[in-house]
Design an enzyme around this catalytic site. Sequence first.
Site, mmCIF file in Angstrom:
data_model
loop_
_atom_site.group_PDB
_atom_site.id
_atom_site.type_symbol
_atom_site.label_atom_id
_atom_site.label_comp_id
_atom_site.label_asym_id
_atom_site.label_seq_id
_atom_site.Cartn_x
_atom_site.Cartn_y
_atom_site.Cartn_z
ATOM 1 C CB CYS A 33 -0.943 0.018 1.196
ATOM 2 S SG CYS A 33 -0.092 0.091 2.777
ATOM 3 C CG ASP A 35 -0.344 3.342 3.983
ATOM 4 O OD1 ASP A 35 -0.289 4.201 3.094
ATOM 5 O OD2 ASP A 35 -1.397 2.804 4.346
ATOM 6 C CB CYS A 58 -5.197 3.346 5.844
ATOM 7 S SG CYS A 58 -4.729 1.987 6.923
ATOM 8 C CB CYS A 102 -3.153 -1.434 8.815
ATOM 9 S SG CYS A 102 -4.105 -1.542 7.283
HETATM 10 FE FE1 FES Z 1 -1.564 0.636 4.245
HETATM 11 FE FE2 FES Z 1 -3.386 0.344 6.057
HETATM 12 S S1 FES Z 1 -3.654 0.311 3.925
HETATM 13 S S2 FES Z 1 -1.248 0.458 6.329
#
Ligand code: FES
Length: 126
Positions: A33, A35, A58, A102
Amino acid sequence: MYNERVMKEFQNPQNVGEMADANAVGTVGNASCGDIMKIYMKIENNIIEDVSFQTFGCAAAIATSSVATSLIKGKTVEEALKITNAQVVDELGGLPAQKLHCSVLAEEAIKAAVNDYLTRYVAENK
Ligand code: FES
């Protein structure tokens, strides 16, 4: 999709921000993702006296950062290493299945910061 507790932690996260005098920093990312979670710690006499985070991610990632940092504040380094993503999810009252990954970031970021501390500590005490 998220329960009330997750929304509360996301909207009003605890322990947010950079820490100028941190002596341990751990940064991890989720390749799928994109992140990123960064955890700062101030460790003295093996105790995590202070901890904060910066998360570019997120809502679940921010909520888990908030809860994970609160769980380890005041704990020993060894206790912090035992924190698992399942504990963080429990504390939040659950996460949607597609958001469980996550919470893994929080566990990994804590371990990365503690490892940073241990590496520095060993280097200083050579
Ligand atoms: Fe990337 Fe939650 S979607 S950490």
